[in-house]
Design a protein around this motif. Structure first.
Motif, PDB file in Angstrom:
ATOM      1  N   LYS A   1      36.954  43.984  35.880  1.00 38.54           N
ATOM      2  CA  LYS A   1      37.847  44.979  36.073  1.00 38.54           C
ATOM      3  C   LYS A   1      38.449  45.940  35.000  1.00 38.54           C
ATOM      4  O   LYS A   1      38.665  46.898  35.473  1.00 38.54           O
ATOM      5  CB  LYS A   1      39.306  44.028  36.391  1.00 38.54           C
ATOM      6  CG  LYS A   1      39.340  43.616  38.048  1.00 38.54           C
ATOM      7  CD  LYS A   1      40.791  42.753  37.961  1.00 38.54           C
ATOM      8  CE  LYS A   1      40.584  42.257  39.307  1.00 38.54           C
ATOM      9  NZ  LYS A   1      41.851  41.543  39.805  1.00 38.54           N
ATOM     10  N   ARG A   2      38.423  45.379  34.008  1.00 36.01           N
ATOM     11  CA  ARG A   2      38.937  46.184  32.896  1.00 36.01           C
ATOM     12  C   ARG A   2      37.859  47.411  32.574  1.00 36.01           C
ATOM     13  O   ARG A   2      38.345  48.356  32.266  1.00 36.01           O
ATOM     14  CB  ARG A   2      38.831  45.448  31.424  1.00 36.01           C
ATOM     15  CG  ARG A   2      40.210  45.752  30.570  1.00 36.01           C
ATOM     16  CD  ARG A   2      40.437  44.757  29.508  1.00 36.01           C
ATOM     17  NE  ARG A   2      40.432  43.306  30.041  1.00 36.01           N
ATOM     18  CZ  ARG A   2      39.923  42.139  29.380  1.00 36.01           C
ATOM     19  NH1 ARG A   2      38.964  42.346  28.883  1.00 36.01           N
ATOM     20  NH2 ARG A   2      40.403  41.066  29.972  1.00 36.01           N
ATOM     21  N   VAL A   3      36.443  46.863  32.651  1.00 34.43           N
ATOM     22  CA  VAL A   3      35.771  47.894  32.504  1.00 34.43           C
ATOM     23  C   VAL A   3      35.827  49.128  33.583  1.00 34.43           C
ATOM     24  O   VAL A   3      35.579  50.293  33.225  1.00 34.43           O
ATOM     25  CB  VAL A   3      34.259  47.459  32.571  1.00 34.43           C
ATOM     26  CG1 VAL A   3      33.069  48.424  32.715  1.00 34.43           C
ATOM     27  CG2 VAL A   3      33.829  46.573  31.299  1.00 34.43           C
ATOM     28  N   ARG A   4      36.129  48.631  34.785  1.00 34.57           N
ATOM     29  CA  ARG A   4      36.120  49.581  35.936  1.00 34.57           C
ATOM     30  C   ARG A   4      37.656  50.611  35.542  1.00 34.57           C
ATOM     31  O   ARG A   4      37.296  51.702  35.856  1.00 34.57           O
ATOM     32  CB  ARG A   4      36.500  49.007  37.430  1.00 34.57           C
ATOM     33  CG  ARG A   4      35.454  47.857  37.730  1.00 34.57           C
ATOM     34  CD  ARG A   4      34.936  48.500  38.969  1.00 34.57           C
ATOM     35  NE  ARG A   4      34.147  47.222  39.711  1.00 34.57           N
ATOM     36  CZ  ARG A   4      33.026  47.109  40.124  1.00 34.57           C
ATOM     37  NH1 ARG A   4      32.215  48.029  39.957  1.00 34.57           N
ATOM     38  NH2 ARG A   4      32.498  46.407  40.839  1.00 34.57           N
ATOM     39  N   TYR A   5      38.492  49.801  35.218  1.00 33.54           N
ATOM     40  CA  TYR A   5      39.896  50.923  34.910  1.00 33.54           C
ATOM     41  C   TYR A   5      39.235  51.706  33.710  1.00 33.54           C
ATOM     42  O   TYR A   5      39.651  52.883  33.745  1.00 33.54           O
ATOM     43  CB  TYR A   5      41.056  50.007  34.621  1.00 33.54           C
ATOM     44  CG  TYR A   5      41.508  49.540  35.840  1.00 33.54           C
ATOM     45  CD1 TYR A   5      42.238  50.572  36.774  1.00 33.54           C
ATOM     46  CD2 TYR A   5      41.388  48.208  36.463  1.00 33.54           C
ATOM     47  CE1 TYR A   5      42.748  50.066  38.146  1.00 33.54           C
ATOM     48  CE2 TYR A   5      41.930  47.873  37.774  1.00 33.54           C
ATOM     49  CZ  TYR A   5      42.627  48.747  38.421  1.00 33.54           C
ATOM     50  OH  TYR A   5      43.113  48.591  39.789  1.00 33.54           O
ATOM     51  N   ASP A   6      38.627  51.423  32.635  1.00 32.91           N
ATOM     52  CA  ASP A   6      38.274  52.240  31.567  1.00 32.91           C
ATOM     53  C   ASP A   6      37.701  53.279  32.115  1.00 32.91           C
ATOM     54  O   ASP A   6      37.815  54.566  31.556  1.00 32.91           O
ATOM     55  CB  ASP A   6      37.370  51.432  30.418  1.00 32.91           C
ATOM     56  CG  ASP A   6      38.390  50.621  29.835  1.00 32.91           C
ATOM     57  OD1 ASP A   6      39.697  50.569  29.804  1.00 32.91           O
ATOM     58  OD2 ASP A   6      37.849  49.620  29.220  1.00 32.91           O
ATOM     59  N   THR A   7      36.360  53.070  32.887  1.00 35.88           N
ATOM     60  CA  THR A   7      35.680  53.874  33.528  1.00 35.88           C
ATOM     61  C   THR A   7      36.226  55.105  34.161  1.00 35.88           C
ATOM     62  O   THR A   7      36.097  56.242  34.052  1.00 35.88           O
ATOM     63  CB  THR A   7      34.509  53.369  34.288  1.00 35.88           C
ATOM     64  OG1 THR A   7      33.752  52.197  33.565  1.00 35.88           O
ATOM     65  CG2 THR A   7      33.290  54.347  34.635  1.00 35.88           C
TER      66      THR A   7
ATOM     67  N   LYS B   1      38.703  51.742  41.445  1.00 33.27           N
ATOM     68  CA  LYS B   1      40.003  51.072  41.577  1.00 33.27           C
ATOM     69  C   LYS B   1      39.615  50.029  42.695  1.00 33.27           C
ATOM     70  O   LYS B   1      40.177  48.805  42.716  1.00 33.27           O
ATOM     71  CB  LYS B   1      41.149  51.597  41.890  1.00 33.27           C
ATOM     72  CG  LYS B   1      41.513  52.440  40.252  1.00 33.27           C
ATOM     73  CD  LYS B   1      42.708  53.088  40.711  1.00 33.27           C
ATOM     74  CE  LYS B   1      42.620  54.521  41.473  1.00 33.27           C
ATOM     75  NZ  LYS B   1      43.831  55.203  41.706  1.00 33.27           N
TER      76      LYS B   1
ATOM     77  N   GLU C   1      39.372  55.986  33.760  1.00 32.97           N
ATOM     78  CA  GLU C   1      39.918  57.082  32.908  1.00 32.97           C
ATOM     79  C   GLU C   1      39.040  57.865  32.218  1.00 32.97           C
ATOM     80  O   GLU C   1      39.065  58.879  32.000  1.00 32.97           O
ATOM     81  CB  GLU C   1      40.616  56.025  31.647  1.00 32.97           C
ATOM     82  CG  GLU C   1      41.935  55.170  31.878  1.00 32.97           C
ATOM     83  CD  GLU C   1      42.735  56.496  32.774  1.00 32.97           C
ATOM     84  OE1 GLU C   1      43.109  57.609  32.193  1.00 32.97           O
ATOM     85  OE2 GLU C   1      43.437  56.005  33.716  1.00 32.97           O
ATOM     86  N   GLN C   2      37.879  57.366  31.807  1.00 31.74           N
ATOM     87  CA  GLN C   2      36.887  58.290  31.610  1.00 31.74           C
ATOM     88  C   GLN C   2      36.335  59.621  32.487  1.00 31.74           C
ATOM     89  O   GLN C   2      36.222  60.557  32.222  1.00 31.74           O
ATOM     90  CB  GLN C   2      35.373  57.549  31.225  1.00 31.74           C
ATOM     91  CG  GLN C   2      35.310  57.026  29.936  1.00 31.74           C
ATOM     92  CD  GLN C   2      33.988  56.191  29.858  1.00 31.74           C
ATOM     93  OE1 GLN C   2      33.119  56.490  30.329  1.00 31.74           O
ATOM     94  NE2 GLN C   2      34.153  55.049  29.082  1.00 31.74           N
TER      95      GLN C   2
ATOM     96  N   ASP D   1      37.118  40.778  33.153  1.00 32.81           N
ATOM     97  CA  ASP D   1      36.430  41.658  32.295  1.00 32.81           C
ATOM     98  C   ASP D   1      35.759  42.864  32.955  1.00 32.81           C
ATOM     99  O   ASP D   1      35.981  44.077  32.651  1.00 32.81           O
ATOM    100  CB  ASP D   1      35.179  40.890  31.436  1.00 32.81           C
ATOM    101  CG  ASP D   1      35.648  40.330  30.069  1.00 32.81           C
ATOM    102  OD1 ASP D   1      36.949  40.427  29.984  1.00 32.81           O
ATOM    103  OD2 ASP D   1      34.701  39.365  29.612  1.00 32.81           O
TER     104      ASP D   1
END
Ligand code: MLT
Length: 265
Positions: free
Chosen positions: A124-130, A182, A132-133, A122
Motif C-alpha cells: 500500500k505504502r509503495v502505491r501511495y508513494d508511486t 489508490k 505522488e511521483q 508495505d
C-alpha cells in the motif's frame, strides 16, 4: 464504441458474435492488451478501456467497486445481462468485485495473472508513494519500472512485443494511473468471493509471471470450487499477449466444455 456514463466518455471494443465475454485489462494498460484474443470466433468480445486508460476519460474513480459498476453500466447500455468475465491482474481484481456485487451477471470467470488477496501495508505504502511521483512527474517512471516486470525474459528480447507494451502503457493518463494506484491499495480481500462461486473458473498464469507468480494461481485454485488451472509456458505477467495461441486454445476449450459454447481459436 463510445458511451457516456454519468458524464464520462468510455471507449470499448464490441466485436464479433456469439457468447459475450467482457475482457478487463490490467494496470497501467488498456483494451489493446487483448488484441490477440479478438480473433477467437463465436465470441462477442467486449473490451473496455477503464477510466483514465486507453481512450476512456478519467472519472475520479475512488474504489474498485466504482470500476466494476462502470463496467456493469456499459453492459446495461448494450444491453447485456450475463457475460463471461475475464480480467488480467488489476482486471482480475475488478472481475472478482463484479462477482461480489453482481454474481448473477457472470456465467464464468477467467482470472489471468492475478490474485485474490488485498495489498500488504508495505505494498500500500509503495502505491501511495508511486501516486505522488506520478502526480509530480507524470507516468514515465511507472512505464520504466513496470516494463521489466511485465514480460518474461524471452519476451523481453522481442522488440515488437516490447514496443507494443510500451505503446499501451503510454496511452494511460496520469490521473487514471493515480486513481488505479489508490483503488488497488484499498481493494478488499476477495478470498471469500472466490470460494463462494459455483460457476466455472479458469485460472491462467504465465510460467514466469514476476508480479503474480504461479504460486498465487495455485492458491486461488485451492480456494475455488469449480476451477481449472492453465500455466502458460514461456510467458510472464502479460501471458495472453506473449503466448496468445496457448491461452486462446485453453480458453476456447474452457468455453466449449463448461458452457457448451460454439467457439474456435
Ligand atoms: C496489473 O498488472 O494490473 C498490476 O501489476 C496489478 C498490481 O499492481 O497489483
Amino acid at each position: 464504441m463510445i458511451t457516456t456514463i454519468r458524464g464520462t466518455r468510455f471507449h470499448y471494443i464490441d466485436q464479433g458474435e456469439g457468447i459475450p465475454v467482457l475482457w478487463i485489462h490490467g494496470y497501467p494498460l488498456s483494451s489493446a492488451l487483448f488484441a490477440e484474443q479478438l480473433s477467437i470466433r463465436g465470441v462477442r468480445h467486449l473490451v473496455p478501456d477503464l477510466p483514465g486508460f486507453g481512450e476512456s476519460d478519467s472519472a475520479g474513480i475512488a474504489s474498485i467497486e466504482e470500476y466494476a459498476r462502470a463496467l456493469l453500466s456499459i453492459l446495461d447500455g448494450i444491453p447485456l445481462r450475463k457475460v463471461v468475465v475475464a480480467g488480467l491482474s488489476m482486471g482480475g481484481y475488478v472481475a472478482l468485485t463484479i462477482a461480489r456485487i453482481a454474481p448473477e451477471r457472470i456465467s464464468a470467470l477467467v482470472l489471468i495473472d492475478t490474485k485474490e488477496t488485498a495489498d500488504s501495508p508495505d505494498a500500500k505504502r509503495v502505491r501511495y508513494d508511486t501516486a505522488e511521483q506520478v502526480r509530480a512527474n507524470g507516468t514515465r517512471p511507472v512505464i520504466d519500472s513496470m516494463l521489466p516486470k511485465l514480460l518474461s525474459e524471452s519476451s523481453s528480447h522481442d522488440p515488437l512485443l516490447v514496443s507494443r507494451t510500451i505503446t499501451i502503457m503510454e496511452s494511460a493518463s496520469a490521473e487514471g494511473v493515480v486513481d488505479a494506484l489508490k483503488v488497488m491499495a484499498e481493494r478488499p480481500d476477495s478470498s471469500s468471493v472466490l470460494s463462494s462461486l459455483a460457476i466455472p473458473v479458469l485460472i491462467a498464469v504465465g510460467e514466469h509471471d514476476a508480479i503474480t507468480p504461479p504460486s498465487e494461481a495455485g492458491r486461488m485454485l485451492g480456494l475455488a470450487r469449480n476451477a481449472r488451472l492453465l500455466v502458460v509456458p514461456k510467458a510472464g505477467h502479460l501471458s495472453i499477449l506473449e503466448q496468445p495461441e496457448a491461452f486462446n486454445e485453453a480458453f476456447v476449450d474452457f468455453l466449449r466444455t463448461e458452457l457448451d459454447a460454439d467457439v474456435s481459436a
